[in-house]
Design a protein around this motif. Structure first.
Motif, PDB file in Angstrom:
ATOM      1  N   UNK A 173       0.803  -1.220   0.000  1.00  0.00           N
ATOM      2  CA  UNK A 173       0.000   0.000   0.000  1.00  0.00           C
ATOM      3  C   UNK A 173       0.843   1.280   0.000  1.00  0.00           C
ATOM      4  N   UNK A 174       1.944   1.278   0.727  1.00  0.00           N
ATOM      5  CA  UNK A 174       2.720   2.510   0.862  1.00  0.00           C
ATOM      6  C   UNK A 174       3.815   2.680  -0.194  1.00  0.00           C
ATOM      7  N   UNK A 175       4.236   1.575  -0.835  1.00  0.00           N
ATOM      8  CA  UNK A 175       5.282   1.673  -1.856  1.00  0.00           C
ATOM      9  C   UNK A 175       4.721   1.492  -3.266  1.00  0.00           C
ATOM     10  N   UNK A 176       3.953   0.411  -3.474  1.00  0.00           N
ATOM     11  CA  UNK A 176       3.448   0.106  -4.813  1.00  0.00           C
ATOM     12  C   UNK A 176       2.271   0.988  -5.212  1.00  0.00           C
ATOM     13  N   UNK A 177       1.306   1.151  -4.316  1.00  0.00           N
ATOM     14  CA  UNK A 177       0.088   1.900  -4.631  1.00  0.00           C
ATOM     15  C   UNK A 177       0.356   3.342  -5.085  1.00  0.00           C
ATOM     16  N   UNK A 178       1.204   4.116  -4.398  1.00  0.00           N
ATOM     17  CA  UNK A 178       1.458   5.497  -4.854  1.00  0.00           C
ATOM     18  C   UNK A 178       2.064   5.560  -6.246  1.00  0.00           C
ATOM     19  N   UNK A 179       2.942   4.600  -6.558  1.00  0.00           N
ATOM     20  CA  UNK A 179       3.560   4.571  -7.887  1.00  0.00           C
ATOM     21  C   UNK A 179       2.502   4.343  -8.958  1.00  0.00           C
ATOM     22  N   UNK A 180       1.600   3.399  -8.714  1.00  0.00           N
ATOM     23  CA  UNK A 180       0.547   3.086  -9.686  1.00  0.00           C
ATOM     24  C   UNK A 180      -0.400   4.264  -9.860  1.00  0.00           C
ATOM     25  N   UNK A 181      -0.750   4.901  -8.765  1.00  0.00           N
ATOM     26  CA  UNK A 181      -1.631   6.080  -8.844  1.00  0.00           C
ATOM     27  C   UNK A 181      -0.999   7.149  -9.737  1.00  0.00           C
ATOM     28  N   UNK A 182       0.294   7.380  -9.552  1.00  0.00           N
ATOM     29  CA  UNK A 182       0.988   8.376 -10.355  1.00  0.00           C
ATOM     30  C   UNK A 182       1.004   8.046 -11.837  1.00  0.00           C
ATOM     31  N   UNK A 183       1.033   6.752 -12.155  1.00  0.00           N
ATOM     32  CA  UNK A 183       1.070   6.328 -13.563  1.00  0.00           C
ATOM     33  C   UNK A 183      -0.286   6.499 -14.245  1.00  0.00           C
ATOM     34  N   UNK A 184      -1.369   6.139 -13.568  1.00  0.00           N
ATOM     35  CA  UNK A 184      -2.681   6.095 -14.242  1.00  0.00           C
ATOM     36  C   UNK A 184      -3.502   7.380 -14.112  1.00  0.00           C
ATOM     37  N   UNK A 185      -3.179   8.233 -13.139  1.00  0.00           N
ATOM     38  CA  UNK A 185      -3.971   9.457 -12.963  1.00  0.00           C
ATOM     39  C   UNK A 185      -4.008  10.341 -14.214  1.00  0.00           C
ATOM     40  N   UNK A 186      -2.895  10.500 -14.959  1.00  0.00           N
ATOM     41  CA  UNK A 186      -2.953  11.316 -16.182  1.00  0.00           C
ATOM     42  C   UNK A 186      -3.932  10.773 -17.226  1.00  0.00           C
ATOM     43  N   UNK A 187      -4.316   9.506 -17.103  1.00  0.00           N
ATOM     44  CA  UNK A 187      -5.250   8.888 -18.050  1.00  0.00           C
ATOM     45  C   UNK A 187      -6.688   8.924 -17.539  1.00  0.00           C
ATOM     46  N   UNK A 188      -6.927   9.675 -16.463  1.00  0.00           N
ATOM     47  CA  UNK A 188      -8.282   9.845 -15.956  1.00  0.00           C
ATOM     48  C   UNK A 188      -8.737   8.815 -14.943  1.00  0.00           C
ATOM     49  N   UNK A 189      -7.826   7.984 -14.447  1.00  0.00           N
ATOM     50  CA  UNK A 189      -8.174   7.002 -13.413  1.00  0.00           C
ATOM     51  C   UNK A 189      -7.911   7.639 -12.054  1.00  0.00           C
ATOM     52  N   UNK A 190      -8.944   7.742 -11.226  1.00  0.00           N
ATOM     53  CA  UNK A 190      -8.799   8.426  -9.942  1.00  0.00           C
ATOM     54  C   UNK A 190      -8.010   7.592  -8.945  1.00  0.00           C
ATOM     55  N   UNK A 191      -7.449   8.271  -7.954  1.00  0.00           N
ATOM     56  CA  UNK A 191      -6.678   7.601  -6.910  1.00  0.00           C
ATOM     57  C   UNK A 191      -7.560   6.641  -6.109  1.00  0.00           C
ATOM     58  N   UNK A 192      -8.818   7.018  -5.888  1.00  0.00           N
ATOM     59  CA  UNK A 192      -9.724   6.158  -5.120  1.00  0.00           C
ATOM     60  C   UNK A 192     -10.031   4.872  -5.879  1.00  0.00           C
TER      61      UNK A 192
END
Length: 431
Positions: free
Chosen positions: A348-367
């Protein structure tokens, strides 16, 4: 050598020796990470820091395990659970499935505090005598409990949900409301798993059918203690369980220490007999306690050395570019092994933030990303060899971590993928 490569090799070898039973868990968790630390170039001072931090992180769980196992062994020996066993068997008749559903109900209530250890400690001792009488394999019984715990593990006040919500920057209640349709699916899968397990061929039965009515009364044919002593044990146990559920501020391991002290004093009068029983019950728990401390060394090394973070980054970088907009979805297909490799915090603290950063520019929300990881990764928690509470479960059930992984990893992984697909169709997860 690259930290990520060392980490992956360490995990692969560890899984191989545990599942293949090539090395006992304590030896594997002590020797393998130390070799990995040396190969990574860690100094003696570094290794000392890793080991001390790892042991400190596991201390409370090890103490909990030692006293809880001793407590429930004593209570089982004194016949505390026999009336419950007799009652359940006599009420369900030949409906073995009803017993498995009862296991789910008890596990649900037991996991309301969000603790995997307490769920194991309450659900398994209560039903193990019945399962033993029915010839149910320990891994099947344990798999039934863990299937339910996967769904309960992400309750709003549970550790995983709080971690995911904090990383995604959303309210815990909002995140849980968002994933609720998927949670319903998870509970349905837990029920299906229990029903299937109830119909699996059992040991000591050629056709898998046993007339369990004949077992009623067999377990408690002769009282093991006086009525007064039985009531005493029951009161001590109920008070202990109440304190586990009520937020008193007292550590769980301390509650078990006190309960065990009262149990020993109430059941054995002479100091000589008390000492004999303490030694006897301690022998039952010592091997697994050693394993827990060894797990602490493993956790300390892979986290302190930076191997976990390096592995998480490597996994992300290895994905093809065209997958970028769907990284969260494709990684979720492998959430179970990723959880087992990285552990809860790193997941949750290492992998999840990286993935959020990758997909957010494509319109996928952090939630959305948090929800995706939460409902799939939870299935890997209670089959992971790096989760200390699981050693409480395998010991109580009478199996090993290797057998547990071998038997239940395919089931949990399949359930995780089914949940992901169902959640996508329900609109919880965005592809």
């Amino acid at each position: 050598m690259n930290l990520a490569i060392i980490g992956f090799i360490l995990i692969i070898i560890l899984m191989f020796v545990l599942i293949g039973e090539k090395m006992s868990p304590p030896m594997a968790f002590i020797i393998l990470p130390l070799i990995a630390a040396v190969v990574s170039g860690a100094s003696i001072a570094d290794i000392s820091l890793y080991v001390n931090d790892g042991l400190a992180s596991i201390l409370n769980t090890a103490v909990l395990f030692l006293f809880s196992i001793s407590f429930f062994t004593l209570m089982s020996e004194q016949g505390l659970f026999d009336p419950l066993v007799d009652f359940v068997i006599s009420k369900v008749g030949n409906k073995i499935t009803a017993i498995f559903i009862a296991v789910l109900l008890v596990s649900t209530v037991a996991h309301l505090d969000g603790s995997g250890a307490s769920t194991y400690l309450i659900a398994i001792p209560a039903f193990k005598p019945i399962m033993d009488k029915l010839g149910v394999k320990p891994v099947v019984f344990l798999g039934t409990v863990t299937g339910l715990m996967a769904a309960m593990n992400i309750i709003p006040w549970g550790g995983p949900t709080i971690r995911a919500a904090s990383v995604a920057g959303v309210e815990v209640s909002d995140l849980y409301s968002f994933i609720l349709p998927a949670v319903v699916v998870m509970f349905l899968l837990a029920i299906i798993n229990a029903v299937i397990n109830s119909r699996r061929k059992r040991e000591g039965s050629v056709d898998g059918n046993i007339n369990i009515v004949d077992l009623a009364g067999d377990v408690t044919s002769e009282p093991k203690t006086s009525k007064g002593l039985y009531i005493y044990n029951l009161v001590v146990t109920l008070i202990m369980l109440a304190l586990l559920f009520i937020d008193t501020g007292l550590p769980m391991h301390f509650i078990f220490m006190v309960a065990y002290a009262f149990a020993i004093l109430g059941n054995f009068r002479s100091v000589k007999e008390q000492g004999k029983k303490i030694q006897e019950y301690g022998n039952n728990a010592i091997v697994m306690t050693m394993t827990l401390f060894a797990v602490g060394i493993f956790i300390g090394v892979i986290e302190g050395s930076g191997m976990v973070e390096a592995m998480a980054t490597t996994i992300i970088n290895a994905l093809p570019e065209f997958i970028a907009p769907h990284t969260h979805w494709f990684l979720a297909l492998f959430s179970v092994p990723l959880m087992m490799v990285l552990g809860t915090d790193a997941f949750y603290f290492a992998l999840l933030p990286i993935v959020i950063g990758i997909v957010e520019p494509f319109g996928i929300s952090a939630s959305t990303v948090a929800a995706t990881f939460l409902i799939t990764g939870t299935y890997g928690t209670y089959i992971s060899p790096t989760v200390a509470a699981n050693y409480v479960g395998v010991s109580l059930a009478g199996t090993t971590i290797g057998e547990h992984i071998k038997a239940n990893l395919p089931i949990m992984w399949a359930a995780s993928i089914i949940t992901l697909i169902a959640a996508t169709l329900l609109g919880v997860v965005q592809f």
